[in-house]
Design a protein around this motif. Structure first.
Motif, PDB file in Angstrom:
ATOM      1  N   ARG A 176      15.695   2.230   3.996  1.00 46.28           N
ATOM      2  CA  ARG A 176      16.957   2.946   4.126  1.00 46.28           C
ATOM      3  C   ARG A 176      16.814   4.330   3.489  1.00 46.28           C
ATOM      4  O   ARG A 176      16.099   4.497   2.519  1.00 46.28           O
ATOM      5  N   LYS A 177      17.519   5.274   4.011  1.00 44.49           N
ATOM      6  CA  LYS A 177      17.416   6.645   3.493  1.00 44.49           C
ATOM      7  C   LYS A 177      18.376   6.925   2.346  1.00 44.49           C
ATOM      8  O   LYS A 177      18.238   7.919   1.652  1.00 44.49           O
ATOM      9  N   ASP A 178      19.344   6.033   2.144  1.00 43.42           N
ATOM     10  CA  ASP A 178      20.401   6.333   1.179  1.00 43.42           C
ATOM     11  C   ASP A 178      20.151   5.759  -0.213  1.00 43.42           C
ATOM     12  O   ASP A 178      20.962   5.943  -1.118  1.00 43.42           O
ATOM     13  N   ALA A 179      19.054   5.047  -0.431  1.00 49.27           N
ATOM     14  CA  ALA A 179      18.787   4.410  -1.726  1.00 49.27           C
ATOM     15  C   ALA A 179      17.666   5.156  -2.450  1.00 49.27           C
ATOM     16  O   ALA A 179      16.592   5.387  -1.893  1.00 49.27           O
ATOM     17  N   ALA A 236      17.686  -2.947  -8.055  1.00 53.27           N
ATOM     18  CA  ALA A 236      18.063  -4.012  -7.130  1.00 53.27           C
ATOM     19  C   ALA A 236      17.070  -5.168  -7.132  1.00 53.27           C
ATOM     20  O   ALA A 236      17.422  -6.298  -6.757  1.00 53.27           O
ATOM     21  N   VAL A 237      15.835  -4.889  -7.540  1.00 47.82           N
ATOM     22  CA  VAL A 237      14.830  -5.959  -7.577  1.00 47.82           C
ATOM     23  C   VAL A 237      14.423  -6.313  -9.006  1.00 47.82           C
ATOM     24  O   VAL A 237      13.390  -6.959  -9.230  1.00 47.82           O
ATOM     25  N   GLY A 238      15.223  -5.899  -9.980  1.00 44.71           N
ATOM     26  CA  GLY A 238      15.004  -6.317 -11.360  1.00 44.71           C
ATOM     27  C   GLY A 238      13.765  -5.762 -12.015  1.00 44.71           C
ATOM     28  O   GLY A 238      13.141  -6.429 -12.847  1.00 44.71           O
ATOM     29  N   THR A 280       0.971  -3.016  -1.550  1.00 46.31           N
ATOM     30  CA  THR A 280       0.895  -2.372  -0.244  1.00 46.31           C
ATOM     31  C   THR A 280      -0.185  -1.306  -0.133  1.00 46.31           C
ATOM     32  O   THR A 280      -0.530  -0.883   0.966  1.00 46.31           O
ATOM     33  N   GLY A 281      -0.698  -0.833  -1.304  1.00 43.51           N
ATOM     34  CA  GLY A 281      -1.640   0.277  -1.293  1.00 43.51           C
ATOM     35  C   GLY A 281      -0.959   1.634  -1.261  1.00 43.51           C
ATOM     36  O   GLY A 281      -1.628   2.667  -1.130  1.00 43.51           O
ATOM     37  N   LEU A 282       0.373   1.633  -1.370  1.00 42.44           N
ATOM     38  CA  LEU A 282       1.151   2.865  -1.301  1.00 42.44           C
ATOM     39  C   LEU A 282       2.163   2.907  -2.436  1.00 42.44           C
ATOM     40  O   LEU A 282       2.627   1.875  -2.913  1.00 42.44           O
ATOM     41  N   THR A 283       2.535   4.111  -2.856  1.00 44.26           N
ATOM     42  CA  THR A 283       3.657   4.240  -3.783  1.00 44.26           C
ATOM     43  C   THR A 283       4.942   4.006  -3.003  1.00 44.26           C
ATOM     44  O   THR A 283       4.965   4.141  -1.765  1.00 44.26           O
ATOM     45  N   PRO A 284       6.056   3.666  -3.670  1.00 48.81           N
ATOM     46  CA  PRO A 284       7.321   3.465  -2.956  1.00 48.81           C
ATOM     47  C   PRO A 284       7.738   4.677  -2.123  1.00 48.81           C
ATOM     48  O   PRO A 284       8.179   4.518  -0.970  1.00 48.81           O
ATOM     49  N   SER A 285       7.615   5.886  -2.676  1.00 46.68           N
ATOM     50  CA  SER A 285       8.032   7.082  -1.936  1.00 46.68           C
ATOM     51  C   SER A 285       7.147   7.312  -0.712  1.00 46.68           C
ATOM     52  O   SER A 285       7.631   7.709   0.357  1.00 46.68           O
TER      53      SER A 285
END
Length: 290
Positions: A234-237, A245-247, A261-266
């Motif tokens: 989502r683009k709004d979070a 949200a995931v503690g 995943t091999g990736l940063t969240p951004s």
């Protein structure tokens, strides 16, 4: 289907392994009768002719185009029609996960009728060729063909959610998985999960892993990271919102997400939206060409 049941089934498939011992195409003699109590599963695709299969107290009329999964451990009797030769693709395999048999657990039908029998016959041919291959990649080709055959069978056979609700181990785990989904933003203790299943924490850990394929703490982390992926799409979070949200703390989410995943969240968010935009453009281009 209920999310918790879907989670259980998907994790079963993730861990699933079929040990194929034989695959072939044969034609029987007219009127042949075969009785046995096999210790393995039989997978059949009726190509020509007809007959009758008795399993325990059940009796099935066999016709071309049927795909059958015949379970082990029960008395079986196959009879060909008096004036017909029955041609069928078949394979023998063993499959179980932990202490529970997946096919017995899911209460699957014995016979289904695929809408594309030619495709199923082609998969059997691939499986037969792979079984006779001497290539180093033989086992990969066997597994590939077998998994596609099972996927076809399961898609046409469907799943009975009512039978899952009647299964006591799944009913216990159902409450636990639902609790996890509802509490991903906060602490989740093994003791609390064990209490929901009416089990001692030490026993619960092994019980949970046997059914789900993960230790409870591993599964909770897996669900947190999967939920994070959903939120990042989502683009709004913001990243901070996703972490809460995931503690998790921001830095811990970034570290675990990159490990997963091999990736940063951004970077995951950026790639997700780039991919979605590309696929949408490709679909529009294809529609315009038509």
């Amino acid at each position: 289907m209920k999310l918790t049941y879907k989670t259980i089934i998907q994790n079963y498939f993730h861990r699933f392994h079929a040990e194929v011992s034989m695959a072939a195409f044969t034609r029987t003699n007219p009127g042949i009768r075969d009785q046995s109590t096999p210790e393995f599963y039989r997978f059949w695709m009726i190509q020509e002719g007809g007959g009758r299969l008795q399993i325990g107290g059940r009796c099935l009329d066999l016709q071309p185009g049927q795909l059958l999964l015949v379970p082990p451990g029960t008395r079986q009797s196959f009879t060909a029609e008096n004036d017909e030769t029955v041609g069928l693709y078949w394979c023998h395999f063993r499959a179980s996960i932990g202490d529970m048999d997946m096919f017995e657990l899911l209460q699957l039908p014995i016979s289904v009728v695929p809408s594309e029998p030619e495709r199923v016959a082609g998969l059997f041919c691939r499986l037969i060729d792979a079984c006779h291959s001497t290539a180093l990649t033989r086992e990969l080709h066997i597994r590939s063909a077998m998994f596609e055959l099972l996927a076809c069978y399961l898609e046409y056979g469907g799943f009975s959610e009512s039978s899952l609700r009647e299964n006591e181990p799944l009913d216990k785990i159902d409450h636990v998985l639902q609790y996890i989904e509802e509490h991903l933003s906060g602490p989740i203790a093994v003791e609390d999960m064990a209490r929901l299943a009416y089990l001692h924490p030490n026993y619960f850990i092994g019980y949970f892993k046997n059914l789900i394929g993960y230790a409870p703490a591993q599964y909770v982390l897996y669900r947190r990271l999967e939920r994070a992926k959903e939120l990042l799409e989502r683009k709004d979070a913001s990243i901070s919102d996703v972490a809460r949200a995931v503690g998790m703390q921001n830095h811990y989410l970034s570290r675990m997400f990159r490990h997963y995943t091999g990736l940063t969240p951004s970077r995951y968010r950026q790639i997700y939206h780039q991919t979605a935009a590309h696929c949408e453009q490709a679909a529009d281009k294809e529609d315009n060409e038509w």
